[in-house]
Design an enzyme around this catalytic site. Structure first.
Site, PDB file in Angstrom:
ATOM      1  N   ARG A  63       0.813  -1.211   0.000  1.00 40.10           N
ATOM      2  CA  ARG A  63       0.000   0.000   0.000  1.00 40.10           C
ATOM      3  C   ARG A  63       0.850   1.266   0.000  1.00 40.10           C
ATOM      4  O   ARG A  63       0.435   2.295  -0.501  1.00 40.10           O
ATOM      5  CB  ARG A  63      -0.974   0.003   1.187  1.00 40.10           C
ATOM      6  CG  ARG A  63      -2.047   1.079   1.057  1.00 40.10           C
ATOM      7  CD  ARG A  63      -3.143   0.950   2.105  1.00 40.10           C
ATOM      8  NE  ARG A  63      -2.692   1.372   3.419  1.00 40.10           N
ATOM      9  CZ  ARG A  63      -2.551   0.576   4.473  1.00 40.10           C
ATOM     10  NH1 ARG A  63      -2.824  -0.715   4.365  1.00 40.10           N
ATOM     11  NH2 ARG A  63      -2.147   1.038   5.638  1.00 40.10           N
ATOM     12  N   TYR A 123     -12.619  20.825 -14.284  1.00 42.99           N
ATOM     13  CA  TYR A 123     -13.225  19.493 -14.338  1.00 42.99           C
ATOM     14  C   TYR A 123     -14.457  19.466 -13.442  1.00 42.99           C
ATOM     15  O   TYR A 123     -14.373  19.694 -12.233  1.00 42.99           O
ATOM     16  CB  TYR A 123     -12.208  18.440 -13.920  1.00 42.99           C
ATOM     17  CG  TYR A 123     -12.758  17.042 -13.844  1.00 42.99           C
ATOM     18  CD1 TYR A 123     -13.505  16.513 -14.891  1.00 42.99           C
ATOM     19  CD2 TYR A 123     -12.522  16.246 -12.733  1.00 42.99           C
ATOM     20  CE1 TYR A 123     -14.020  15.228 -14.826  1.00 42.99           C
ATOM     21  CE2 TYR A 123     -13.028  14.956 -12.663  1.00 42.99           C
ATOM     22  CZ  TYR A 123     -13.779  14.459 -13.706  1.00 42.99           C
ATOM     23  OH  TYR A 123     -14.294  13.192 -13.639  1.00 42.99           O
ATOM     24  N   ASP A 175      -3.529  21.568 -12.656  1.00 39.97           N
ATOM     25  CA  ASP A 175      -4.038  20.402 -13.366  1.00 39.97           C
ATOM     26  C   ASP A 175      -3.496  20.456 -14.784  1.00 39.97           C
ATOM     27  O   ASP A 175      -3.901  21.280 -15.598  1.00 39.97           O
ATOM     28  CB  ASP A 175      -5.571  20.420 -13.370  1.00 39.97           C
ATOM     29  CG  ASP A 175      -6.181  19.208 -14.067  1.00 39.97           C
ATOM     30  OD1 ASP A 175      -5.472  18.535 -14.846  1.00 39.97           O
ATOM     31  OD2 ASP A 175      -7.381  18.954 -13.861  1.00 39.97           O
ATOM     32  N   LYS A 215      -5.989   9.643 -18.674  1.00 38.16           N
ATOM     33  CA  LYS A 215      -6.090  10.311 -19.964  1.00 38.16           C
ATOM     34  C   LYS A 215      -4.796  10.127 -20.764  1.00 38.16           C
ATOM     35  O   LYS A 215      -4.427   9.020 -21.113  1.00 38.16           O
ATOM     36  CB  LYS A 215      -6.444  11.777 -19.758  1.00 38.16           C
ATOM     37  CG  LYS A 215      -7.602  12.017 -18.775  1.00 38.16           C
ATOM     38  CD  LYS A 215      -8.875  11.312 -19.154  1.00 38.16           C
ATOM     39  CE  LYS A 215     -10.100  11.804 -18.383  1.00 38.16           C
ATOM     40  NZ  LYS A 215     -10.091  11.575 -16.936  1.00 38.16           N
TER      41      LYS A 215
END
Length: 381
Positions: free
Chosen positions: A54, A106, A179, A204
């Site tokens: 993790r 977004y 971003d 993306k």
């Protein structure tokens, strides 16, 4: 590989930093799916301090190392989705802190920020990022801890001057997150322009094949705020799985070629339909008519991206008729893959959307440009 490595970014990406598997000699990066790692007889971690996947897993760390190099950052973290990465940043703030973000960004993240900040006592101001001085006017010195910028802004492709916003952000003692999902490290380097953290929906362009959900953050400094974000990822558990990290690493090997072709195709479409009798406006920062073309040219020296929007004459009905008639462009959400997609964003966002209902968002892929242009021409006829 060492810090003295002089290979250029496209080479680093294609070779995945050092992709040769020392155990087999394979030229493809190895995948290590183990979730746990052994200790020695003294009960110390046997290899590189690894205990559990993790927080320490070899394959995700390989992809993180490559992305950090491409962005020119000190460290990178991968997450299970773009939203997991973005929310980890906001959740590193404290009640009473304040965020400034732009009103066109977004949509899912914007909606979540509004809800989360209201619930957790974090101030939030959404500003018109296209107006000079908007960020500076909204920043509250001593209270503002985070400024969030998306450029080009989805789906209008407004351009924000990163260096200018970084200056006023740092003057107030805040962090600037950019971003850079649409831009990718191929086209721009936000950290070099003054950003503190770069965010990617790695689903993306970084992956580029529409088959992985992933998010990423890259930091300019390994500081206490970054440490809080890292703790969020560890404790909430929004880590990227090993197989997804391996697919992301595979996708990044062709990043430079894919983005170059997407940019070329998008520019050709923008130029072809600029002034077209069926189109009211083409929104693309590569056009000289774009209000911030000069800023885009300065901070995106690698190109203007593979995303653009068309405003179709005749309103919503004409836009949806065009969508229905398209054959090469697939009617689907998301962006940044090798295939071209079209989306009527106002329908996706619903009745509260600020997006005009005559707008079609295009994610331009790597297909033959003549086919894409002919498809749009036919659909608009």
């Amino acid at each position: 590989m060492t810090d003295s490595d002089t290979r250029r970014p496209a080479t680093l990406a294609a070779q995945s930093l050092e992709s040769i598997d020392p155990a087999s000699g394979g030229v493809v990066p190895a995948i290590q799916p183990s979730t746990t790692f052994v200790r020695d007889r003294d009960y110390e971690p046997l290899v590189d301090g690894r205990i559990y996947a993790r927080d320490q897993a070899p394959t995700p760390e390989h992809a993180e190392g490559l992305l950090a190099r491409l962005e020119g950052g000190k460290d990178a973290m991968l997450f299970a989705s773009g939203m997991a990465a973005a929310t980890a940043v906001v959740q590193a703030l404290r009640p009473g802190d304040h965020i400034v973000a732009q009103d066109v960004m977004y949509w899912t993240l914007r909606a979540w920020m509004i809800s989360f900040c209201a619930d957790w006592g974090i101030g939030l101001d959404l500003v018109d990022g296209t107006k000079d001085g908007a960020f500076e006017a909204a920043i509250k010195p001593g209270q503002t801890k985070l400024v969030w910028v998306e450029t080009p802004a989805n789906p209008t492709w407004d351009i924000i001057d990163i260096a200018a916003v970084a200056k006023v952000t740092h003057a107030a003692g805040a962090k600037l997150v950019v971003d850079s999902t649409v831009v990718t490290p191929v086209l721009s380097q936000p950290l070099a322009l003054g950003a503190d953290i770069v965010f990617h929906s790695a689903t993306k362009y970084l992956n580029g094949h529409s088959d992985v959900l992933a998010g990423a953050l890259v930091t300019a400094e390994d500081d206490p705020f970054w440490a809080r974000i890292k703790d969020n990822r560890l404790n909430i558990g929004g880590v990227l799985g090993t197989f997804e990290a391996w697919l992301l690493l595979r996708g990044m090997r062709t990043l430079y070629l894919r983005v170059e072709r997407c940019c070329s195709n998008a520019m050709a479409i923008a130029c072809h339909f600029d002034g077209h009798p069926a189109i009211d406006a083409v929104l693309y920062p590569g056009l000289e008519s774009h209000p911030r073309h000069a800023v885009a040219r300065h901070q995106m020296p690698g190109g203007f991206g593979g995303m653009l929007s068309l405003r179709v004459k005749g309103g919503r009905e004409a836009a949806l008729r065009c969508v229905a008639n398209l054959r090469c462009f697939q009617r689907a959400t998301s962006l940044g893959g090798v295939e071209s997609l079209v989306e009527h964003r106002a329908s996706v966002e619903g009745p509260d959307s600020p997006i005009p209902d005559d707008m079609l968002r295009l994610s331009v892929g790597i297909e033959d440009i003549d086919d894409l242009i002919a498809d749009l021409e036919s659909a608009l006829a």
